[in-house]
Design a protein around this motif. Structure first.
Motif, mmCIF file in Angstrom:
data_model
loop_
_atom_site.group_PDB
_atom_site.id
_atom_site.type_symbol
_atom_site.label_atom_id
_atom_site.label_comp_id
_atom_site.label_asym_id
_atom_site.label_seq_id
_atom_site.Cartn_x
_atom_site.Cartn_y
_atom_site.Cartn_z
ATOM 1 N N GLY A 260 0.803 -1.211 0.000
ATOM 2 C CA GLY A 260 0.000 0.000 0.000
ATOM 3 C C GLY A 260 0.833 1.256 0.000
ATOM 4 N N PHE A 261 0.367 2.254 0.750
ATOM 5 C CA PHE A 261 0.969 3.574 0.810
ATOM 6 C C PHE A 261 1.769 3.741 2.096
ATOM 7 N N CYS A 262 2.717 4.666 2.076
ATOM 8 C CA CYS A 262 3.488 4.934 3.282
ATOM 9 C C CYS A 262 3.852 6.409 3.353
ATOM 10 N N ALA A 263 4.007 6.894 4.574
ATOM 11 C CA ALA A 263 4.500 8.246 4.832
ATOM 12 C C ALA A 263 5.704 8.099 5.748
ATOM 13 N N ASN B 24 11.018 7.325 11.171
ATOM 14 C CA ASN B 24 9.743 6.682 11.484
ATOM 15 C C ASN B 24 8.828 6.714 10.265
ATOM 16 N N LEU B 25 7.964 5.724 10.169
ATOM 17 C CA LEU B 25 7.045 5.684 9.047
ATOM 18 C C LEU B 25 5.720 5.056 9.437
ATOM 19 N N THR B 26 4.734 5.359 8.639
ATOM 20 C CA THR B 26 3.389 4.816 8.800
ATOM 21 C C THR B 26 3.004 4.143 7.494
ATOM 22 N N THR B 27 2.398 2.964 7.577
ATOM 23 C CA THR B 27 1.911 2.286 6.382
ATOM 24 C C THR B 27 0.418 2.056 6.506
ATOM 25 N N TRP B 28 -0.247 2.066 5.400
ATOM 26 C CA TRP B 28 -1.643 1.648 5.355
ATOM 27 C C TRP B 28 -1.907 1.120 3.963
ATOM 28 N N GLY B 29 -2.755 0.084 3.913
ATOM 29 C CA GLY B 29 -3.036 -0.542 2.631
ATOM 30 C C GLY B 29 -3.793 -1.827 2.818
ATOM 31 N N TYR C 268 -3.123 -0.709 9.103
ATOM 32 C CA TYR C 268 -2.502 0.579 9.429
ATOM 33 C C TYR C 268 -1.539 0.369 10.584
ATOM 34 N N VAL C 269 -0.218 0.634 10.366
ATOM 35 C CA VAL C 269 0.790 0.344 11.384
ATOM 36 C C VAL C 269 1.870 1.430 11.364
ATOM 37 N N HIS C 270 2.447 1.722 12.542
ATOM 38 C CA HIS C 270 3.594 2.622 12.656
ATOM 39 C C HIS C 270 4.861 1.794 12.870
ATOM 40 N N TYR C 271 5.973 2.274 12.311
ATOM 41 C CA TYR C 271 7.263 1.599 12.420
ATOM 42 C C TYR C 271 8.359 2.618 12.737
ATOM 43 N N PRO C 272 9.343 2.259 13.594
ATOM 44 C CA PRO C 272 10.497 3.129 13.784
ATOM 45 C C PRO C 272 11.532 2.944 12.669
ATOM 46 N N TYR D 256 4.909 11.094 14.384
ATOM 47 C CA TYR D 256 4.662 10.659 13.003
ATOM 48 C C TYR D 256 3.799 11.653 12.236
ATOM 49 N N ASN D 257 3.828 12.917 12.636
ATOM 50 C CA ASN D 257 2.921 13.878 12.023
ATOM 51 C C ASN D 257 3.590 14.865 11.088
ATOM 52 N N THR D 258 4.866 14.670 10.802
ATOM 53 C CA THR D 258 5.534 15.591 9.888
ATOM 54 C C THR D 258 6.198 14.820 8.756
ATOM 55 N N PRO D 259 5.407 14.108 7.933
ATOM 56 C CA PRO D 259 6.033 13.330 6.862
ATOM 57 C C PRO D 259 6.699 14.241 5.856
ATOM 58 N N SER D 260 7.877 13.846 5.410
ATOM 59 C CA SER D 260 8.565 14.589 4.360
ATOM 60 C C SER D 260 8.679 13.744 3.097
ATOM 61 N N GLN D 261 8.306 12.462 3.213
ATOM 62 C CA GLN D 261 8.295 11.576 2.059
ATOM 63 C C GLN D 261 6.992 10.780 2.058
ATOM 64 N N PHE D 262 6.536 10.492 0.882
ATOM 65 C CA PHE D 262 5.344 9.671 0.723
ATOM 66 C C PHE D 262 5.627 8.680 -0.384
#
Length: 190
Positions: A72-75, A85-90, A104-108, A164-170
Motif C-alpha cells: 500500500g501507501f506509506c508516509a 519513522n514511518l506509517t503504512t496503510w493498505g 494501518y501500522v507505525h514503524y520506527p 509521526y505527524n511531519t512526513p517529508s516523504q510519501f
C-alpha cells in the motif's frame, strides 16, 4: 487516472525489490520471500513544501499464505525526533481468511515494528481490487480515506498522535511477510 511520475523516487530498504514502469503504471515487486517480518520495501518521493495531502491508487497483485503479505501507501519522516519513522496503510491478506482487509501500522524503521504497534484494529473488508487512498495531515491530525473512484471518499481513520505527524516523504511499499507466493503492487495514479 494520472500516471505516476517516472523520476524523483528513491529506495528505503530495497533489498532485491524492483520498480518497473509498464505503460502508465509503476510495478513494485520483491522476488524474495523474506523470512523476517517486517521487511518493508519502500519506494518514496519527497513532498513539495507546504503539501498537506496525497491521492494515489494501486492494485495488489498476489495470493496470500499465512501470516499474510501487505502492500500500500506509506508516509516517512526525516529529521527531528521522528527521523526514520514511518506509517503504512493498505491491503493485507492472510491465508486463513478469504478477504483482504485494511491495515494501518507505525514503524520506527522498515525492519522493526513499534514495541507497542499503533495498529488501527478496525479492519474493513473491502470488495475492491483497485485501492484509492487519500492521506492528509494538518497539525497533529492525520486523516486517511479510501474510495473506489478517486472522487468519493470514506474516512477510514483520524490519528491524533503527537508523533509521526511531519512526513517529508510519501510512497508505496510491499512486505511479503514470509509469503509462499511472490507479490507486487501496481501504482496506477499519483
Amino acid at each position: 487516472l494520472k500516471a505516476p511520475p517516472q523520476t524523483g523516487w528513491s529506495w528505503v530498504n530495497q533489498g532485491n525489490a524492483t520498480a518497473t514502469f509498464s505503460g502508465s503504471a509503476l510495478m513494485l515487486e520483491d522476488p524474495d520471500l523474506d523470512a523476517t517480518t517486517p521487511q518493508l520495501r519502500l519506494y518514496v518521493r519527497s513532498l513539495a513544501a507546504g503539501a498537506t495531502g496525497v491521492v494515489a491508487a494501486f492494485t495488489y497483485n498476489g495470493a496470500a499464505s499465512i501470516p499474510g503479505p501487505k502492500a500500500g501507501f506509506c508516509a516517512r519522516c526525516l529529521g527531528g525526533t521522528d527521523d526514520g519513522n514511518l506509517t503504512t496503510w493498505g491491503i493485507r491478506e492472510t491465508g486463513a481468511n478469504p478477504y483482504s482487509y485494511l491495515d494501518y501500522v507505525h514503524y520506527p524503521s522498515p525492519t522493526a515494528v513499534e514495541a507497542t504497534p499503533s495498529l488501527d484494529g478496525r479492519n474493513f473488508w473491502p470488495s475492491l481490487r483497485v485501492m484509492w487512498g487519500k492521506f492528509s495531515w494538518e497539525g497533529n491530525y492525520k486523516r486517511i480515506y479510501y474510495g473506489v473512484d478517486g472522487v468519493n471518499w470514506i474516512k477510514w481513520l483520524e490519528d491524533t498522535l503527537t508523533s509521526y505527524n511531519t512526513p517529508s516523504q510519501f510512497g508505496i511499499f510491499i512486505d511479503p511477510i514470509n509469503n509462499a507466493q511472490k507479490i507486487s503492487l501496481s501504482l496506477l495514479h499519483w
